[in-house]
Design a protein around this motif. Structure first.
Motif, PDB file in Angstrom:
ATOM      1  N   ASP A 179       0.826  -1.207   0.000  1.00 49.22           N
ATOM      2  CA  ASP A 179       0.000   0.000   0.000  1.00 49.22           C
ATOM      3  C   ASP A 179       0.859   1.255   0.000  1.00 49.22           C
ATOM      4  N   ASP A 210       0.886   3.933  -2.957  1.00 52.79           N
ATOM      5  CA  ASP A 210       0.514   5.318  -2.623  1.00 52.79           C
ATOM      6  C   ASP A 210       1.550   6.288  -3.175  1.00 52.79           C
ATOM      7  N   THR A 211       2.833   5.953  -3.010  1.00 58.01           N
ATOM      8  CA  THR A 211       3.891   6.815  -3.524  1.00 58.01           C
ATOM      9  C   THR A 211       3.822   6.893  -5.045  1.00 58.01           C
ATOM     10  N   SER A 239       1.231   6.517  -7.005  1.00 59.95           N
ATOM     11  CA  SER A 239       0.079   7.273  -7.498  1.00 59.95           C
ATOM     12  C   SER A 239       0.140   8.752  -7.124  1.00 59.95           C
ATOM     13  N   SER A 240       0.778   9.088  -6.004  1.00 60.56           N
ATOM     14  CA  SER A 240       0.794  10.486  -5.570  1.00 60.56           C
ATOM     15  C   SER A 240       1.950  11.285  -6.177  1.00 60.56           C
ATOM     16  N   MET A 241       2.932  10.589  -6.708  1.00 58.79           N
ATOM     17  CA  MET A 241       4.089  11.266  -7.309  1.00 58.79           C
ATOM     18  C   MET A 241       4.281  10.752  -8.737  1.00 58.79           C
ATOM     19  N   TYR A 295       7.665   9.704  -9.950  1.00 61.21           N
ATOM     20  CA  TYR A 295       8.346   8.605  -9.273  1.00 61.21           C
ATOM     21  C   TYR A 295       8.152   7.335 -10.091  1.00 61.21           C
TER      22      TYR A 295
END
Length: 128
Positions: A39, A43-44, A46-48, A51
């Protein structure tokens, strides 16, 4: 994949395993980020949007999303996945490889085998 500084995302709920793999990869000139859960890694991602690891090393057995779940979510991303597990299971191995895993290694694995597998996934010539 042509990057001057390749880096790998290591997703393993055992912090000491993640640290050990990160040190090992650094010794071969490969940077790495570690995540304690699928997770947190997703999360990283999808949020960046910028990345994008060059390869992901996924533990199979983790709380929450397991490695196979994360692998499915990465499908189509073009990011090579190397699966690691302490509990080898023929069905899980078959599922991981059928889903496109670049490699499948059982813990404890030989350090040089892991480095060679990551280098191959990254398209890097093996270290002498």
């Amino acid at each position: 994949m042509g990057n001057a500084d390749p880096f790998v995302a290591i997703v393993d709920d055992d912090e000491s395993v993640g640290r050990a793999i990160r040190r090992l990869l650094r010794s071969a000139g490969i940077g790495a980020d570690t995540y304690l859960s699928g997770d947190a890694f997703l999360d990283t991602l999808s949020s960046m949007p910028s990345y994008r690891p060059d390869c992901v090393i996924l533990d199979i057995q983790m709380p929450g999303l397991n490695g196979l779940d994360v692998q499915q979510r990465l499908k189509g991303s073009g990011i090579p996945v190397i699966v690691i597990t302490a509990h080898d299971d023929v069905a899980v191995r078959s599922q991981a490889l059928a889903s496109g895993a670049f490699g499948y290694l059982c813990k404890p694995f030989d350090d040089s085998l892991l480095i060679r597998t990551v280098q191959a996934a990254l398209g890097i010539a093996p270290s002498p």
